[in-house]
Design a protein around this motif. Structure first.
Motif, PDB file in Angstrom:
ATOM      1  N   GLU A  49       0.832  -1.192   0.000  1.00  0.00           N
ATOM      2  CA  GLU A  49       0.000   0.000   0.000  1.00  0.00           C
ATOM      3  C   GLU A  49       0.871   1.247   0.000  1.00  0.00           C
ATOM      4  O   GLU A  49       2.042   1.206   0.366  1.00  0.00           O
ATOM      5  CB  GLU A  49      -0.924   0.020   1.220  1.00  0.00           C
ATOM      6  CG  GLU A  49      -1.991  -1.059   1.189  1.00  0.00           C
ATOM      7  CD  GLU A  49      -2.946  -0.943   2.361  1.00  0.00           C
ATOM      8  OE1 GLU A  49      -2.551  -0.366   3.399  1.00  0.00           O
ATOM      9  OE2 GLU A  49      -4.078  -1.420   2.250  1.00  0.00           O
ATOM     10  N   ARG A 179      -4.702   5.294   2.730  1.00  0.00           N
ATOM     11  CA  ARG A 179      -3.813   4.225   2.273  1.00  0.00           C
ATOM     12  C   ARG A 179      -4.432   3.607   1.029  1.00  0.00           C
ATOM     13  O   ARG A 179      -5.607   3.256   1.017  1.00  0.00           O
ATOM     14  CB  ARG A 179      -3.656   3.161   3.363  1.00  0.00           C
ATOM     15  CG  ARG A 179      -2.981   3.657   4.628  1.00  0.00           C
ATOM     16  CD  ARG A 179      -1.478   3.727   4.477  1.00  0.00           C
ATOM     17  NE  ARG A 179      -0.867   2.407   4.419  1.00  0.00           N
ATOM     18  CZ  ARG A 179       0.407   2.192   4.124  1.00  0.00           C
ATOM     19  NH1 ARG A 179       1.200   3.205   3.846  1.00  0.00           N
ATOM     20  NH2 ARG A 179       0.903   0.972   4.101  1.00  0.00           N
ATOM     21  N   ALA A 181      -3.813   0.843  -2.356  1.00  0.00           N
ATOM     22  CA  ALA A 181      -3.028  -0.255  -2.916  1.00  0.00           C
ATOM     23  C   ALA A 181      -2.082   0.266  -3.990  1.00  0.00           C
ATOM     24  O   ALA A 181      -2.470   1.057  -4.849  1.00  0.00           O
ATOM     25  CB  ALA A 181      -3.960  -1.315  -3.504  1.00  0.00           C
ATOM     26  N   ILE A 207      -8.983  -1.370  -2.678  1.00  0.00           N
ATOM     27  CA  ILE A 207      -8.171  -0.317  -2.083  1.00  0.00           C
ATOM     28  C   ILE A 207      -8.677  -0.066  -0.680  1.00  0.00           C
ATOM     29  O   ILE A 207      -9.862   0.010  -0.449  1.00  0.00           O
ATOM     30  CB  ILE A 207      -8.282   0.997  -2.871  1.00  0.00           C
ATOM     31  CG1 ILE A 207      -8.056   0.725  -4.354  1.00  0.00           C
ATOM     32  CG2 ILE A 207      -7.291   2.011  -2.385  1.00  0.00           C
ATOM     33  CD1 ILE A 207      -8.316   1.925  -5.185  1.00  0.00           C
ATOM     34  N   SER A 214     -12.601  -1.453   2.744  1.00  0.00           N
ATOM     35  CA  SER A 214     -12.086  -1.948   1.486  1.00  0.00           C
ATOM     36  C   SER A 214     -13.228  -2.451   0.640  1.00  0.00           C
ATOM     37  O   SER A 214     -14.311  -2.727   1.111  1.00  0.00           O
ATOM     38  CB  SER A 214     -11.074  -3.083   1.718  1.00  0.00           C
ATOM     39  OG  SER A 214     -11.692  -4.171   2.342  1.00  0.00           O
TER      40      SER A 214
END
Length: 220
Positions: A49, A179, A181, A207, A214
């Motif tokens: 990430e 954060r 990916a 993500i 997520s």
């Protein structure tokens, strides 16, 4: 001089059998651990990430002060340029609105001459790296409409943003740090995508947001 005896000679048969079973189990455990480590090694690249910043305007980026004014201005201009060149195209306004909300789309010709005759989502924000050293490309972001289950009722897991290549990005209002990916943060659209009904970002890597939320790629 005492005669050398074969290893294990004179050992109780039950004890010998126990030792063989123990050795076999140890081998299985070691082999399994090695396979698991190898599997994780293959998965690591897609699991990494990045620290990213999401803003809905240039003023918000400058006002936050996490990046310099010059950096905000440069990255915002890059995101705008990418928007005009790569914003996804929809054949109908209804298809576009299904993914980006009732007020999330405009006629393509208002964005770029080659988008005439189609509909494109409005640029709702842009994503940049937390630091210049990360080298993350600035990306335009599009609002992702709340997804409504076919059976009706409240939305299931939509909202947030999506990228031109179909990645989902979540960021809390007033909290730009999130954060994302690496596979999405570093994947940019290189050309416009003509999207069929229900086809934009239907599959792909999830993500995670700052709130640990997520989801899959947008499938509205």
């Amino acid at each position: 001089m005492a005669e050398a005896r074969p290893l294990g000679a004179g050992e109780d048969p039950a004890e010998r059998s126990r030792r063989k079973r123990s050795a076999a189990i140890s081998l299985v455990l070691v082999t399994g651990a090695g396979a698991a480590a190898l599997g994780l090694g293959w998965l690591d690249p897609s699991q990494k990430e990045e620290d990213a910043l999401v803003y809905d305007s240039l003023a918000a980026c400058i006002g936050q002060g996490l990046r310099t004014e010059d950096a905000c201005t440069t990255d915002y201009a890059a995101a705008q340029s990418a928007y005009a060149a790569t914003a996804p195209r929809y054949a109908t306004a209804e298809a576009c609105r299904a993914h980006h909300g009732a007020d999330g789309c405009v006629a393509g010709e208002t964005i770029a001459p080659d988008a005439a005759g189609s509909f494109v989502p409005l640029m709702a924000g842009f994503m940049i790296g937390r630091t210049l050293e990360q080298g993350l490309p600035a990306q335009p972001l599009y609002r992702h409409a709340e997804e409504i289950p076919a059976s009706g009722g409240s939305g299931g897991g939509g909202g947030g943003y999506c990228t031109g290549s179909g990645g989902r990005v979540y960021a809390s209002a007033g909290r730009p740090a999130t954060r994302v990916a690496s596979s999405v943060a570093r994947t940019t659209a290189s050309a416009p995508r003509m999207v069929s009904q229900g086809g934009f970002g239907a599959t792909g890597r999830a993500i995670a947001s700052a709130g640990s939320r997520s989801g899959g790629f947008g499938g509205g």
